[in-house]
Structures are given as C-alpha cells and as structure tokens.
Design a protein around this motif. Structure first.
Motif, PDB file in Angstrom:
ATOM      1  N   CYS A 135      -4.812  22.536 -12.823  1.00 60.97           N
ATOM      2  CA  CYS A 135      -5.243  21.756 -11.651  1.00 60.97           C
ATOM      3  C   CYS A 135      -4.048  21.105 -10.958  1.00 60.97           C
ATOM      4  N   TRP A 136      -3.094  20.641 -11.751  1.00 62.19           N
ATOM      5  CA  TRP A 136      -1.891  20.009 -11.201  1.00 62.19           C
ATOM      6  C   TRP A 136      -1.099  21.005 -10.362  1.00 62.19           C
ATOM      7  N   LEU A 137      -0.872  22.224 -10.931  1.00 56.54           N
ATOM      8  CA  LEU A 137      -0.125  23.243 -10.206  1.00 56.54           C
ATOM      9  C   LEU A 137      -0.906  23.731  -8.983  1.00 56.54           C
ATOM     10  N   ALA A 138      -2.209  23.883  -9.111  1.00 56.78           N
ATOM     11  CA  ALA A 138      -3.043  24.330  -7.987  1.00 56.78           C
ATOM     12  C   ALA A 138      -2.956  23.326  -6.838  1.00 56.78           C
ATOM     13  N   THR A 139      -2.982  22.025  -7.174  1.00 57.36           N
ATOM     14  CA  THR A 139      -2.881  20.974  -6.151  1.00 57.36           C
ATOM     15  C   THR A 139      -1.514  21.039  -5.467  1.00 57.36           C
ATOM     16  N   ALA A 140      -0.435  21.243  -6.255  1.00 51.69           N
ATOM     17  CA  ALA A 140       0.902  21.316  -5.688  1.00 51.69           C
ATOM     18  C   ALA A 140       1.029  22.520  -4.747  1.00 51.69           C
ATOM     19  N   ILE A 141       0.421  23.658  -5.141  1.00 47.99           N
ATOM     20  CA  ILE A 141       0.457  24.872  -4.296  1.00 47.99           C
ATOM     21  C   ILE A 141      -0.308  24.640  -2.997  1.00 47.99           C
ATOM     22  N   LYS A 142      -1.456  23.961  -3.112  1.00 48.04           N
ATOM     23  CA  LYS A 142      -2.285  23.677  -1.933  1.00 48.04           C
ATOM     24  C   LYS A 142      -1.531  22.804  -0.950  1.00 48.04           C
ATOM     25  N   LYS A 143      -0.822  21.824  -1.473  1.00 49.43           N
ATOM     26  CA  LYS A 143      -0.042  20.927  -0.605  1.00 49.43           C
ATOM     27  C   LYS A 143       1.089  21.689   0.083  1.00 49.43           C
ATOM     28  N   LYS A 144       1.743  22.598  -0.669  1.00 51.96           N
ATOM     29  CA  LYS A 144       2.854  23.355  -0.124  1.00 51.96           C
ATOM     30  C   LYS A 144       2.393  24.296   0.987  1.00 51.96           C
TER      31      LYS A 144
ATOM     32  N   ILE B 151       2.587  32.558 -12.143  1.00 54.72           N
ATOM     33  CA  ILE B 151       3.730  33.298 -11.604  1.00 54.72           C
ATOM     34  C   ILE B 151       3.530  33.619 -10.115  1.00 54.72           C
ATOM     35  N   LYS B 152       2.295  34.026  -9.760  1.00 56.09           N
ATOM     36  CA  LYS B 152       1.999  34.379  -8.363  1.00 56.09           C
ATOM     37  C   LYS B 152       1.732  33.142  -7.496  1.00 56.09           C
ATOM     38  N   GLU B 153       1.639  31.999  -8.165  1.00 54.05           N
ATOM     39  CA  GLU B 153       1.331  30.731  -7.474  1.00 54.05           C
ATOM     40  C   GLU B 153       0.053  30.867  -6.637  1.00 54.05           C
ATOM     41  N   SER B 154      -0.970  31.435  -7.277  1.00 55.67           N
ATOM     42  CA  SER B 154      -2.252  31.629  -6.608  1.00 55.67           C
ATOM     43  C   SER B 154      -3.183  30.449  -6.890  1.00 55.67           C
ATOM     44  N   TYR B 155      -3.538  29.744  -5.852  1.00 64.26           N
ATOM     45  CA  TYR B 155      -4.415  28.574  -5.977  1.00 64.26           C
ATOM     46  C   TYR B 155      -5.763  28.966  -6.581  1.00 64.26           C
ATOM     47  N   TYR B 156      -6.342  30.052  -6.087  1.00 64.74           N
ATOM     48  CA  TYR B 156      -7.688  30.445  -6.524  1.00 64.74           C
ATOM     49  C   TYR B 156      -7.701  30.962  -7.972  1.00 64.74           C
ATOM     50  N   LEU B 157      -6.650  31.704  -8.354  1.00 72.38           N
ATOM     51  CA  LEU B 157      -6.574  32.174  -9.740  1.00 72.38           C
ATOM     52  C   LEU B 157      -6.428  31.002 -10.714  1.00 72.38           C
ATOM     53  N   LEU B 158      -5.656  30.005 -10.309  1.00 73.72           N
ATOM     54  CA  LEU B 158      -5.460  28.839 -11.171  1.00 73.72           C
ATOM     55  C   LEU B 158      -6.746  28.029 -11.311  1.00 73.72           C
TER      56      LEU B 158
ATOM     57  N   ILE C  39      -8.153  35.279 -20.866  1.00 76.49           N
ATOM     58  CA  ILE C  39      -7.934  34.413 -19.692  1.00 76.49           C
ATOM     59  C   ILE C  39      -6.560  33.741 -19.717  1.00 76.49           C
ATOM     60  N   ALA C  40      -5.895  33.749 -20.889  1.00 74.48           N
ATOM     61  CA  ALA C  40      -4.522  33.228 -20.946  1.00 74.48           C
ATOM     62  C   ALA C  40      -3.630  34.049 -20.016  1.00 74.48           C
ATOM     63  N   PHE C  41      -3.904  35.362 -19.942  1.00 74.46           N
ATOM     64  CA  PHE C  41      -3.129  36.213 -19.046  1.00 74.46           C
ATOM     65  C   PHE C  41      -3.480  35.930 -17.577  1.00 74.46           C
ATOM     66  N   LEU C  42      -4.728  35.528 -17.327  1.00 75.75           N
ATOM     67  CA  LEU C  42      -5.119  35.114 -15.981  1.00 75.75           C
ATOM     68  C   LEU C  42      -4.308  33.882 -15.576  1.00 75.75           C
ATOM     69  N   GLY C  43      -4.154  32.942 -16.503  1.00 79.89           N
ATOM     70  CA  GLY C  43      -3.364  31.734 -16.232  1.00 79.89           C
ATOM     71  C   GLY C  43      -1.909  32.064 -15.986  1.00 79.89           C
ATOM     72  N   CYS C  44      -1.356  32.970 -16.801  1.00 81.43           N
ATOM     73  CA  CYS C  44       0.051  33.383 -16.617  1.00 81.43           C
ATOM     74  C   CYS C  44       0.254  34.033 -15.248  1.00 81.43           C
ATOM     75  N   TYR C  45      -0.643  34.941 -14.903  1.00 82.19           N
ATOM     76  CA  TYR C  45      -0.539  35.659 -13.625  1.00 82.19           C
ATOM     77  C   TYR C  45      -0.693  34.695 -12.450  1.00 82.19           C
TER      78      TYR C  45
ATOM     79  N   ALA D 115      -9.758  29.282 -10.974  1.00 81.80           N
ATOM     80  CA  ALA D 115     -10.641  30.124 -11.803  1.00 81.80           C
ATOM     81  C   ALA D 115     -10.272  29.972 -13.278  1.00 81.80           C
ATOM     82  N   PHE D 116      -8.971  29.915 -13.560  1.00 85.95           N
ATOM     83  CA  PHE D 116      -8.478  29.727 -14.932  1.00 85.95           C
ATOM     84  C   PHE D 116      -8.964  28.387 -15.493  1.00 85.95           C
ATOM     85  N   ALA D 117      -8.815  27.324 -14.707  1.00 83.14           N
ATOM     86  CA  ALA D 117      -9.237  25.985 -15.143  1.00 83.14           C
ATOM     87  C   ALA D 117     -10.744  25.935 -15.391  1.00 83.14           C
ATOM     88  N   LEU D 118     -11.530  26.590 -14.521  1.00 85.90           N
ATOM     89  CA  LEU D 118     -12.991  26.609 -14.680  1.00 85.90           C
ATOM     90  C   LEU D 118     -13.402  27.386 -15.936  1.00 85.90           C
ATOM     91  N   CYS D 119     -12.692  28.488 -16.209  1.00 82.21           N
ATOM     92  CA  CYS D 119     -12.978  29.274 -17.428  1.00 82.21           C
ATOM     93  C   CYS D 119     -12.718  28.435 -18.674  1.00 82.21           C
TER      94      CYS D 119
END
Length: 238
Positions: free
Chosen positions: A228-237, A76-83, A67-73, A85-89
C-alpha cells in the motif's frame, strides 16, 4: 528527487520481502504437509474439522507462493493496480487464516466429545466392518493404546489382540486367550486409552500450526503495509 529515492527504496524492500514471502509460502506447505501426514494416518477417527487446518495451510501456502511473484512483478514494474491486487490477496488470505483459527479455537471445546463419539461408533462396528477393524488395530499398535479410555471399553470377548504386547522385547508375546482374559491393570495390556493418545498427538501438532500461522500472519501484515505504501507513492508520482 527525495520522493523518487523513497519509492525506489520501498520498491526494492518490497521485492526482497516477496522473495522471503515466497519462501514462507513453501514453509506453510511443508508445515501443513508434515502435520497432515502425522495425523492423517488416523483420519478414520478424525472429523473434517480436525483435518481442515493443515489442509487450509497447504492451500494458503500454495497461494502465497504464487502471489509473492505478483508482488515482485508489481514492485519492479511499479504497477499501482498490481500492488493493490497483491495487498488485497494478502488481506483475503489473512482473513481466511483468522477464520480458520477462530473456528479451531471454538471447536477445541467440543473436540473431546466429538472424538469420543467417533471412537465409540467405530468400536461398535469392529467385528462387522473391515475398515473399522483395520483402523483400530493400526491405532492401537501405532500409538500403543487400548480402547477409548481404557482396555475394559472393549466388550467381553471382543478385545483386539492389538491391545496386547510382550512385557520385554525378548519375551514371548501373549497369546490371544491371555489377551482376552487380561484385566484392565494387567501389564500385557496397553494402559492408556486411544482418546488420550489422539488428544496428545493433535495438541502437539496444533502448537506447530499456531506458531507457523502467527509468524506468517505477521509477515502478511508487513506485506500489505509495504504494498500500500509503494502503491501510494506510485500514485503520487503519476
């Protein structure tokens, strides 16, 4: 502009964190493997609850590495849902680790009683069961112990030869009759019971698991916060 710079900074920090996180996953696998190899050779006398923590760490380390690779991906892709999912894992793994830790702490109080009963049951089958005979001979030779708590735990005439040893490397080893007739304090007998040696071995390995577990849990909490911090920033953007 500032928000973009902030999200980019978090993105690259999270990416770097996940590389470290992948390495920590490998660390968990190695630590769990070393501990399991260390106590696994005496698994004949170990309850499943004793062997469970290193196995859980190996599984958790494998999942963390993936899942570390899920977080990296996701970073990089700035995907709210992947991030998310990563945090939940990470949160799920943290909960499992805490549950195993709590269960191990609760079981610690019953450890000696359970281990003693297991050793006693196996000792009673020493003559009739080859697996028990091999297990006892191995543990007494490997850990240099005899009986459960002392050499006299063995019934008269049934003390294994693995309980005895030469006093010095150059001495002639005692014969079978000497071993059978030796008193509990005789120097040719191993003076420590196998229960005490097993307790010492599992205790030292438990310290390794606790130290590694706490370190990884701390890293997981940081990962959850960053994701969660990056996901929130992406959601706002968006």
């Amino acid at each position: 502009m500032m928000e973009t710079c902030s999200s980019n900074f978090i993105k690259y920090v999270l990416f770097l964190f996940n590389l470290i996180f992948a390495i920590s996953g490998l660390g968990l696998i190695i630590a769990g493997g070393v501990v399991y190899a260390n106590v696994g050779e005496f698994s004949h006398f170990m309850e499943g609850r004793i062997l469970a923590p290193p196995i859980v760490l190996i599984v958790a380390g494998s999942i963390i590495f993936i899942i570390a690779f899920l977080g990296c991906y996701g970073a990089i892709k700035e995907s709210y849902y992947l991030l998310i999912a990563f945090a939940l894992c990470l949160l799920l793994i943290l909960i499992v680790e805490l549950a195993v830790g709590i269960a191990a702490a609760v079981f610690k109080n019953d450890f000696e009683t359970v281990m003693k009963d297991t050793l006693k049951s196996s000792m009673d089958k020493y003559l009739s069961n080859k697996a028990d005979r091999m297990a006892w001979d191995h543990i007494q030779t490997e850990l240099e112990c005899c009986g459960i708590e002392r050499a006299d735990d063995w019934p008269k005439g049934q003390r294994p030869y693995s309980c005895c040893h030469a006093l010095n490397p150059d001495d002639t080893p005692p014969d079978f009759n000497q071993c059978q007739n030796a008193q509990n304090v005789d120097p040719i007998l191993y003076s420590t019971g196998c229960l005490e040696k097993l307790k010492m071995k599992t205790s030292s390995n438990a310290s390794i698991l606790i130290g590694v577990g706490i370190g990884i849990a701390f890293i997981e909490v940081i990962g959850i916060v960053l994701a969660c911090w990056l996901a929130t920033a992406i959601k706002k953007k968006e």
